[in-house]
Design a protein around this motif. Structure first.
Motif, PDB file in Angstrom:
ATOM      1  N   THR A  37       0.831  -1.203   0.000  1.00 52.18           N
ATOM      2  CA  THR A  37       0.000   0.000   0.000  1.00 52.18           C
ATOM      3  C   THR A  37       0.866   1.253   0.000  1.00 52.18           C
ATOM      4  OG1 THR A  37      -1.830  -1.110   1.132  1.00 52.18           O
ATOM      5  CG2 THR A  37      -1.780   1.295   1.243  1.00 52.18           C
ATOM      6  N   ASP A  38       1.927   1.261   0.789  1.00 52.50           N
ATOM      7  CA  ASP A  38       2.830   2.414   0.806  1.00 52.50           C
ATOM      8  C   ASP A  38       3.469   2.629  -0.561  1.00 52.50           C
ATOM      9  OD1 ASP A  38       2.350   3.021   3.454  1.00 52.50           O
ATOM     10  OD2 ASP A  38       4.062   1.869   4.213  1.00 52.50           O
ATOM     11  N   HIS A  58       2.760   6.040  -3.189  1.00 50.47           N
ATOM     12  CA  HIS A  58       3.775   6.889  -3.818  1.00 50.47           C
ATOM     13  C   HIS A  58       3.691   6.829  -5.338  1.00 50.47           C
ATOM     14  CE1 HIS A  58       5.582   6.501   0.264  1.00 50.47           C
ATOM     15  NE2 HIS A  58       5.919   7.745   0.021  1.00 50.47           N
ATOM     16  N   GLU A  59       3.390   5.650  -5.871  1.00 53.61           N
ATOM     17  CA  GLU A  59       3.262   5.500  -7.319  1.00 53.61           C
ATOM     18  C   GLU A  59       2.094   6.329  -7.853  1.00 53.61           C
ATOM     19  OE1 GLU A  59       4.403   3.571 -10.990  1.00 53.61           O
ATOM     20  OE2 GLU A  59       5.337   3.357  -9.027  1.00 53.61           O
ATOM     21  N   GLY A  90      -1.033  15.170  -5.854  1.00 51.67           N
ATOM     22  CA  GLY A  90      -0.277  14.229  -5.045  1.00 51.67           C
ATOM     23  C   GLY A  90      -1.008  13.728  -3.825  1.00 51.67           C
ATOM     24  N   MET A  91      -2.349  13.803  -3.851  1.00 55.34           N
ATOM     25  CA  MET A  91      -3.116  13.384  -2.683  1.00 55.34           C
ATOM     26  C   MET A  91      -3.642  11.960  -2.867  1.00 55.34           C
ATOM     27  SD  MET A  91      -5.230  16.761  -1.477  1.00 55.34           S
ATOM     28  CE  MET A  91      -4.380  18.261  -0.995  1.00 55.34           C
ATOM     29  N   ARG A 141       0.516  -6.245  -8.219  1.00 51.40           N
ATOM     30  CA  ARG A 141       1.957  -6.174  -7.910  1.00 51.40           C
ATOM     31  C   ARG A 141       2.610  -5.129  -8.804  1.00 51.40           C
ATOM     32  NH1 ARG A 141       1.916  -8.527  -3.274  1.00 51.40           N
ATOM     33  NH2 ARG A 141       4.091  -9.146  -3.371  1.00 51.40           N
ATOM     34  N   ARG A 142       3.622  -4.487  -8.313  1.00 41.47           N
ATOM     35  CA  ARG A 142       4.325  -3.461  -9.094  1.00 41.47           C
ATOM     36  C   ARG A 142       5.309  -4.111 -10.058  1.00 41.47           C
ATOM     37  NH1 ARG A 142       7.376   0.388  -5.899  1.00 41.47           N
ATOM     38  NH2 ARG A 142       7.119   1.828  -7.619  1.00 41.47           N
TER      39      ARG A 142
END
Length: 270
Positions: A59-60, A64-65, A73-74, A269-270
């Motif tokens: 999630t973190d 950021h992505e 950026g919210m 997944r990234r």
């Protein structure tokens, strides 16, 4: 969906900003690409709901992505079920719209609440978020997609009005597995997919990405032993001739996954 899309376009001119709700377990697969285009340059906050069920580390990373994509950026990780992050939403909305509301005041426009549209796919938790914000069940909620059939305004407090809108899916998934991820989390009606195939796909995916969680769920040392048949036999899902009722077991697996009983899982997944 076409009717919902037309109405959404018409209503965008009524609002100052948009809250786009996604599922923290599938932060990409649960975002309708059509909504991104329709919303355009309208100020927006992305809410990753059900963060209490998702992998915290993932999630973190996704926050950021997605913040790089969102102009302001919210991106907030929240949970309508537990209240996680919910107190940040209204202050962030006020911060996002501070310049606009000041400009209106400078023009002599009478002060009014910020008008905010809540958008997302079906069963993503839009109405539950609104209910949590208002601390009262003013917006209809339910465990199946498509509960909100029409748009409805809800006053959060004297400074923010929210417009709850029906969930909107897109007509075709470019990524075939995106549909499976949406179905596994409950965003697509269970009747659309073969539940046994869906549950077995989920178990196979979990064996590869979250072997410890799926092994613990199956109460076995080797995750490879976790199959629908083995789970069904262990849980006593048997029919008259001693065969395993795999359909009942599939229902159990999906229900347990959606409730977080298998673990905190992120399918994208990234």
């Amino acid at each position: 969906m076409a009717k919902t899309r037309r109405k959404l376009v018409d209503q965008l001119c009524w609002v100052d900003a948009v809250l786009e709700v996604a599922d923290a377990r599938i932060p990409v697969s649960s975002r309708n690409p059509l909504l991104r285009d329709l919303v355009g340059d309208k100020p927006r906050i992305i809410l990753l709901n059900k963060a209490d069920l998702a992998d915290e580390g993932m999630t973190d990373c996704w926050r950021h992505e997605l913040a790089r994509e969102n102009r302001e950026g919210m991106v907030l990780a929240v949970s309508a079920a537990t209240g996680l992050g919910m107190k940040k939403i209204v202050p962030q909305l006020e911060l996002l719209l501070a310049k606009k509301m000041k400009a209106l005041a400078d023009k002599g426009v009478r002060p009014r609440p910020c008008r905010v549209m809540v958008v997302g796919i079906p069963n993503i938790g839009k109405s539950s978020l609104i209910n949590r914000l208002t601390a009262a069940a003013r917006a209809k909620t339910g465990g199946k997609p498509g509960v909100t059939r029409d748009s409805q305004w809800v006053r959060v407090h004297d400074r923010v009005d929210l417009l709850d809108t029906p969930g909107m899916l897109w007509p075709k998934f470019d990524d075939p597995e995106a549909g499976l991820r949406l179905a596994a989390t409950g965003a697509v009606r269970d009747e659309v997919y073969d539940l046994e195939e869906l549950a077995q796909w989920l178990l196979d995916w979990l064996k590869a990405e979250y072997p410890r969680d799926v092994g613990r769920y199956g109460a076995v040392e080797s995750p490879e032993e976790v199959t629908l048949e083995a789970l069904g036999r262990r849980r006593g899902h048997l029919v008259g001739d001693g065969a395993v009722d795999c359909y009942k077991t599939a229902q159990m697996v999906l229900k347990d996954f959606r409730a977080g009983r298998i673990g905190r899982i992120t399918l994208d997944r990234r």
